[in-house]
Design an enzyme around this catalytic site. Structure first.
Site, PDB file in Angstrom:
ATOM      1  N   ARG A  48       0.860  -1.194  -0.064  1.00  0.00           N
ATOM      2  CA  ARG A  48      -0.002   0.047   0.040  1.00  0.00           C
ATOM      3  C   ARG A  48       0.882   1.246  -0.141  1.00  0.00           C
ATOM      4  O   ARG A  48       1.678   1.322   0.828  1.00  0.00           O
ATOM      5  CB  ARG A  48      -0.871   0.202   1.395  1.00  0.00           C
ATOM      6  CG  ARG A  48      -1.560   1.154   1.555  1.00  0.00           C
ATOM      7  CD  ARG A  48      -2.261   1.083   3.008  1.00  0.00           C
ATOM      8  NE  ARG A  48      -3.022   2.358   3.511  1.00  0.00           N
ATOM      9  CZ  ARG A  48      -3.441   2.864   4.424  1.00  0.00           C
ATOM     10  NH1 ARG A  48      -2.316   2.457   5.372  1.00  0.00           N
ATOM     11  NH2 ARG A  48      -3.947   3.813   4.683  1.00  0.00           N
ATOM     12  N   ARG A  89      -8.156  18.561   8.364  1.00  0.00           N
ATOM     13  CA  ARG A  89      -6.895  18.666   9.460  1.00  0.00           C
ATOM     14  C   ARG A  89      -6.758  19.926   9.964  1.00  0.00           C
ATOM     15  O   ARG A  89      -7.285  21.007   9.607  1.00  0.00           O
ATOM     16  CB  ARG A  89      -5.723  18.471   8.266  1.00  0.00           C
ATOM     17  CG  ARG A  89      -5.287  16.882   8.306  1.00  0.00           C
ATOM     18  CD  ARG A  89      -3.969  16.484   7.471  1.00  0.00           C
ATOM     19  NE  ARG A  89      -4.192  15.411   7.094  1.00  0.00           N
ATOM     20  CZ  ARG A  89      -3.823  14.123   7.471  1.00  0.00           C
ATOM     21  NH1 ARG A  89      -3.463  14.308   9.027  1.00  0.00           N
ATOM     22  NH2 ARG A  89      -3.796  13.005   6.994  1.00  0.00           N
ATOM     23  N   LYS A 245     -13.029   2.339   1.246  1.00  0.00           N
ATOM     24  CA  LYS A 245     -12.817   2.472   2.489  1.00  0.00           C
ATOM     25  C   LYS A 245     -14.030   2.901   3.415  1.00  0.00           C
ATOM     26  O   LYS A 245     -14.243   3.907   3.080  1.00  0.00           O
ATOM     27  CB  LYS A 245     -11.568   3.486   2.838  1.00  0.00           C
ATOM     28  CG  LYS A 245     -10.158   2.756   2.347  1.00  0.00           C
ATOM     29  CD  LYS A 245      -9.065   3.561   2.525  1.00  0.00           C
ATOM     30  CE  LYS A 245      -8.588   4.238   3.852  1.00  0.00           C
ATOM     31  NZ  LYS A 245      -7.400   5.079   3.566  1.00  0.00           N
ATOM     32  N   THR A 303      -6.285  -1.741  10.235  1.00  0.00           N
ATOM     33  CA  THR A 303      -5.985  -0.698  11.495  1.00  0.00           C
ATOM     34  C   THR A 303      -5.709  -1.394  12.688  1.00  0.00           C
ATOM     35  O   THR A 303      -6.649  -1.898  13.406  1.00  0.00           O
ATOM     36  CB  THR A 303      -6.822   0.495  11.429  1.00  0.00           C
ATOM     37  OG1 THR A 303      -6.840   1.020  10.075  1.00  0.00           O
ATOM     38  CG2 THR A 303      -6.181   1.585  12.084  1.00  0.00           C
TER      39      THR A 303
HETATM   40  P1  PGA Z   1      -6.098   5.443   7.000  1.00  0.00           P
HETATM   41  O1  PGA Z   1      -7.506   4.527   6.700  1.00  0.00           O
HETATM   42  O2  PGA Z   1      -4.881   4.825   7.621  1.00  0.00           O
HETATM   43  O3  PGA Z   1      -5.806   6.239   5.550  1.00  0.00           O
HETATM   44  O4  PGA Z   1      -6.787   6.638   8.056  1.00  0.00           O
HETATM   45  C1  PGA Z   1      -7.539   3.557   7.621  1.00  0.00           C
HETATM   46  C2  PGA Z   1      -8.325   3.503   8.884  1.00  0.00           C
HETATM   47  O5  PGA Z   1      -8.842   4.777   9.221  1.00  0.00           O
HETATM   48  O6  PGA Z   1      -8.585   2.782   9.502  1.00  0.00           O
HETATM   49 MN    MN Z   2      -8.767   6.331   7.762  1.00  0.00          MN
END
Ligand code: PGA
Ligand code: MN
Length: 471
Positions: A48, A89, A245, A303
């Protein structure tokens, strides 16, 4: 070419192959060629490239290394580019009058306390912990009094009390130190930012040019957004597949339509745990994996899978259970983020996943669970029936391998989702489709030239399997 992903033990009935696919995020801990090679050798199937961090130039260097190693290796590898989407952000933040947000003054300084007032001023480039900006241009317009503003993975909680044309005033519910460029989640607000930002379109163009295999789209809210990206890719003649996602409440509301149009789905538990009640995350994971199983789509659980391994060589018991449970939820792949991107033990993390997968898969193969009827898209309806029939045959016949010609990967995907015990050796004469098949549980993609006819395929498949000592 030797198939090292496939370790066959000569006198045993069962062929040993880790069927769960492993996605590793590349980052500062894994930029060197030898590190990436070690990840490939330890069993990574998909890399990734996270566009939220690093420049496109840095990603191009990583991709060069992967491509070089991929041509020298027998492993089929896919590369996924992860689009940041509308991640909100904080602005740059300077020390406030009350003391610095970091550094030695921080000690003993409580930072923001419950009940303090904070002003958020969109487009302010540099602020303080009491008055700062955000990259979300329409923050003031979209936010409403009463909405929560969660900062830095939800560690700090503010609640909006008032707003005018220039700023939004909030009261602090859970205090702390606000730092520069930390994520802001707005679980109560209808965020109007498009899902694919200008920066994302730049990354999409880059991904097309560099022939990535998958693009992950962050903060998906509706099927239309995926269709929009799909159409763009089609118009550009790009065969890149899209991974949605799921990390927003709106995505949960529109889950079925999103899964329908996605090529694969990723349970993004990081942002999901901030946008939704954290205690709901395990249940949402089950809901998504179950739906993907029914609709025949690959699903990734991501995650904090082995978060503690960023710093220690041994995971916690809870993490090991979590990975095993994701596999038992019928995840096709598990993803490592910080563990491989910035961690001290990236190789150990991959090996740990493999070890958990080896044990969990053996258990799952012994305890067959009822198979759902896969509701494939119309174009693959016959293939879905075929996959179901193969699964039924394998309940009675103890086959070591299932071999298929799966030119574009559809048959391999549906066989994989049927969760037959035997590994699936899937041939294709298209290198890109072979690479994309790296994501499917239990599938070993093999590139081969198009056979003249069925007999020729069977002869050549047998030859390959015997020379690779697979069966
Ligand atoms: P990110 O996505 O790592 O790009 O934030 C994964 C998540 O939010 O679990
Ligand atoms: Mn995320």
């Amino acid at each position: 070419m030797e198939i090292t992903q496939f370790s066959y033990e000569a006198n045993k009935k069962q062929t040993k192959m880790i069927k769960t696919k492993i996605i590793a995020t590349l980052g500062p801990a894994t930029t060197k060629t030898e590190n990436i090679k070690a990840l490939i050798d330890s069993g990574v199937n998909v890399f990734r490239l996270n566009f939220s961090h690093g420049s496109l130039e840095e990603h191009a260097n990583l991709l060069d290394t992967i491509n070089k190693l991929r041509s020298e290796s027998s492993h089929t590898l896919a590369v996924m580019g992860d689009l940041c989407g509308p991640k909100i952000r904080t602005s740059q933040i300077e020390p406030s009058q009350k003391g610095s947000y970091e550094g030695p003054e921080r000690r003993g300084n409580p930072g923001l306390k419950k009940g303090d007032e904070v002003a958020i001023v969109p487009n302010m480039e540099t602020g303080t912990i009491n008055r700062f900006g955000t990259n979300y241009e329409h923050f003031n317009r979209d936010i409403q009094p009463g909405d929560r503003v969660l900062i830095d993975d939800g560690q700090i909680e503010l609640r909006v009390i008032d707003k005018d044309d220039n700023q939004t005033t909030c009261t602090v519910i859970v205090g702390g130190f606000i730092q520069s460029h930390k994520g802001i989640n707005l679980p109560d607000t209808k965020v109007s930012t498009p899902s694919i930002t200008e920066r994302d379109w730049e990354c999409v163009a880059w991904a097309i040019e560099h022939q990535l295999d998958y693009l992950a789209l962050s903060f998906v809210r509706s099927a239309e957004e995926i269709n929009h990206l799909k159409k763009h890719l089609r118009d550009q003649g790009s065969p890149i597949k899209i991974i949605s996602k799921v990390e927003k409440p709106e995505a949960i509301e529109n889950l079925e339509s999103i899964v329908h149009v996605s090529d694969a789905v990723l349970v993004a538990r990081g942002d999901l745990g901030v946008e939704m009640d954290l205690a709901q995350v395990p249940l949402i994971q089950k809901r998504i994996t179950k739906m993907c199983r029914r609709l025949g789509k690959p699903v990734v659980v991501a995650t904090q899978m082995l978060q503690s391994m960023i710093e220690t060589p041994v995971p916690t018991r809870a993490e090991v259970s979590d990975v095993a449970n994701a596999i038992m939820d019928f995840a096709d792949a598990v993803m490592l983020s910080g563990e491989t991107a910035v961690g001290e033990y990236p190789i150990e993390a991959v090996q740990t996943i493999k070890q958990i997968a080896r044990n969990t898969e053996a258990f799952m193969d012994e305890h067959n669970s009822p198979r759902p009827q896969i509701e494939a898209d119309d174009a693959l309806a016959v293939t879905a029936t075929l996959a179901r029939s193969v699964a039924q045959i394998l309940d009675e016949v103890n086959a070591r391998l299932v071999v298929t010609w799966s030119q574009a990967g559809g048959t391999a995907r549906l066989l994989s989702k049927s969760r037959i015990d035997a590994p699936i050796v899937a041939f294709s004469s298209d290198e890109l489709f072979c690479r994309q098949m790296s994501l499917h549980y239990g599938v070993l993609p093999i590139y081969a030239e198009l056979p003249a006819n069925t007999q020729d395929f069977i002869r050549r498949a047998e030859e390959t399997i015997l020379t690779k000592k697979m069966g």
